[in-house]
Enzyme design. Structure first.
Site, short mmCIF file in Angstrom:
data_model
loop_
_atom_site.label_atom_id
_atom_site.label_comp_id
_atom_site.label_asym_id
_atom_site.label_seq_id
_atom_site.Cartn_x
_atom_site.Cartn_y
_atom_site.Cartn_z
N ASP A 12 -4.23 -79.98 102.73
CA ASP A 12 -4.77 -78.83 103.45
C ASP A 12 -6.19 -79.21 103.85
O ASP A 12 -7.06 -79.36 102.99
CB ASP A 12 -4.75 -77.60 102.52
CG ASP A 12 -5.38 -76.37 103.17
OD1 ASP A 12 -6.05 -76.51 104.21
OD2 ASP A 12 -5.19 -75.27 102.62
N TYR A 227 -11.11 -73.77 91.62
CA TYR A 227 -9.98 -73.38 92.46
C TYR A 227 -10.08 -74.00 93.84
O TYR A 227 -11.05 -73.85 94.54
CB TYR A 227 -9.90 -71.86 92.63
CG TYR A 227 -8.69 -71.49 93.43
CD1 TYR A 227 -7.42 -71.69 92.91
CD2 TYR A 227 -8.80 -71.00 94.73
CE1 TYR A 227 -6.30 -71.39 93.64
CE2 TYR A 227 -7.67 -70.69 95.48
CZ TYR A 227 -6.43 -70.89 94.92
OH TYR A 227 -5.31 -70.60 95.65
N LYS A 230 -3.42 -73.75 95.78
CA LYS A 230 -2.25 -74.26 95.07
C LYS A 230 -1.90 -75.65 95.61
O LYS A 230 -2.35 -76.03 96.68
CB LYS A 230 -1.07 -73.30 95.28
CG LYS A 230 -1.12 -72.11 94.33
CD LYS A 230 -0.64 -72.46 92.94
CE LYS A 230 -0.76 -71.26 92.02
NZ LYS A 230 -0.94 -71.63 90.62
#
Ligand code: F6R
Ligand code: MG
Ligand code: MG
Length: 361
Positions: A12, A227, A230
């Site tokens: 990503d 974080y 995912k």
């Protein structure tokens, strides 16, 4: 002819809009870099996306963990990141956790699944790609494909499959792996596969050691210590002639299972099988998606892709997933829609606890 290696690397590197999709200019740029820098290195390549992840599907003869191939992917993502930054795409460069390339892209953010094998007289394979979920999302489908006779009739009636398969399972917390031989060790295997937040199937082999499936199983959050989204895993499955038929490999996705991920990486939701065109998770940043691109390999060339979940036979699975999503969304911030406290990717618990600590009696 030497063995062929299929390498799928994904990252990503900026969402369009938010975490929904990939801007077409990134896909163009990835194609350009692979075309130019891949000369003399790659046999073939296909660039695609699922949700906000760019997926590079490459074939070559350099084997797994090859620094040149990994660097090619890294440089491709770097180039795309420049564009993502110019367009101010969301989270531009988010999966590139390091400033410099260290020889192997594993552990640097992008997800990797690769396998080396002798190309068979006909070599059908499927690349599955998921968004808004984690590597353990493949546990249930892989179990069904390679160990469940109610899914894969070949395990019962095909002499080439009847002996079963070996599952390599990774403990993503301890970074240790173990191999289970099935069907003999089926019940032991399931003790671990059922805990898909921790244990993930890394690979499946035939009993003679031929690679049948391989997944990307890194835990980016554990790597980054914060974080970063995912892991949005990929999975490659070889099909037919002793491996699951194409239809047996796709069948587990006809009944969407619940996976961890979705909004803020903190919710259970159904894994919805979609066409590439439908891979734009928008409702509550989801629900989690899976696409399946089918290829025939021919002398290392990727003949395809065929968009397997575009087929009408998966319409009802999509419908069911949407109904499951409706139901779960009604639970709002309550478990079991929201993940348990210790598995959420976002939390305000420490701050709220600190603020309220004197009021607990
Ligand atoms: C899920 C995901 C998104 C974001 C959400 C909030 O994997 O990436 O659901 O978590 O859109 O994003 P931020 O915190 O960047 O505003
Ligand atoms: Mg994103
Ligand atoms: Mg993603």
């Amino acid at each position: 002819m030497s063995k062929i290696t299929l390498t799928v690397i994904k990252a990503d590197i900026g969402g369009y809009v938010g975490h929904c999709s990939v801007h077409p200019e990134l896909i163009e740029e990835a194609n350009r870099v692979l075309e130019e820098n891949g000369k003399g290195l790659l046999e073939d390549y296909v660039v695609t996306h699922v949700g906000d992840d760019v997926n590079l599907i490459m074939t070559h003869r350099k084997g797994v963990d090859n620094p040149e191939i990994h660097k090619l992917a890294w440089d491709t993502f770097l180039s795309c990141t420049q564009i993502a930054k110019r367009l101010k795409l969301y989270g531009a460069g988010q999966d590139l956790l390091s400033d410099s390339f260290s020889g192997n892209i594993k552990g640097m953010g992008p997800g990797v699944a690769e396998m080396e094998f002798e190309e068979r007289p006909s070599e059908p394979l499927i690349v599955f790609m998921a968004d808004k979920t984690e590597p353990g999302a493949w546990n249930l489908p892989l179990y069904k494909m390679f160990a469940d006779p109610f899914n894969t009739i070949g395990l019962v009636i095909d002499p080439k499959m009847h002996q079963g398969f070996k599952f390599e399972v990774l403990d993503t917390m301890e970074n240790k792996k173990i191999v289970f031989s099935c069907p003999e060790e089926l019940y032991d295997l399931l003790v671990f596969l059922g805990a898909s937040n921790r244990y993930a199937v890394k690979a499946v082999y035939s009993k003679s050691g031929e690679p049948a499936a391989v997944s990307s199983t890194q835990r980016m959050n554990l790597m980054a210590g914060r974080y970063v989204g995912k892991d949005d895993p990929v999975l490659v499955v070889r099909c037919q002639s002793g491996f699951p038929a194409v239809g047996e490999a796709l069948e587990p996705f006809a009944n969407p299972h619940l996976v961890a991920g979705w909004m803020r990486g903190s919710h259970f939701g159904p894994l919805m099988p979609v066409s590439c065109k439908g891979a734009t998770p928008s409702r509550f940043d989801g629900p989690p998606r899976v696409t399946a691109l089918g290829f025939q390999l021919a002398g290392g060339k990727l003949v395809g892709p065929q968009d397997m979940f575009a087929d009408v036979s998966f319409d009802r699975a999509r419908q069911k997933a949407l109904e499951m999503a409706d139901y779960l969304r009604q639970l709002g911030p309550f478990e079991p829609h929201r993940l348990p406290l210790d598995e959420m990717e976002y939390t305000t618990l420490p701050q709220v606890m600190e603020k309220l600590k004197d009021r607990f009696e």
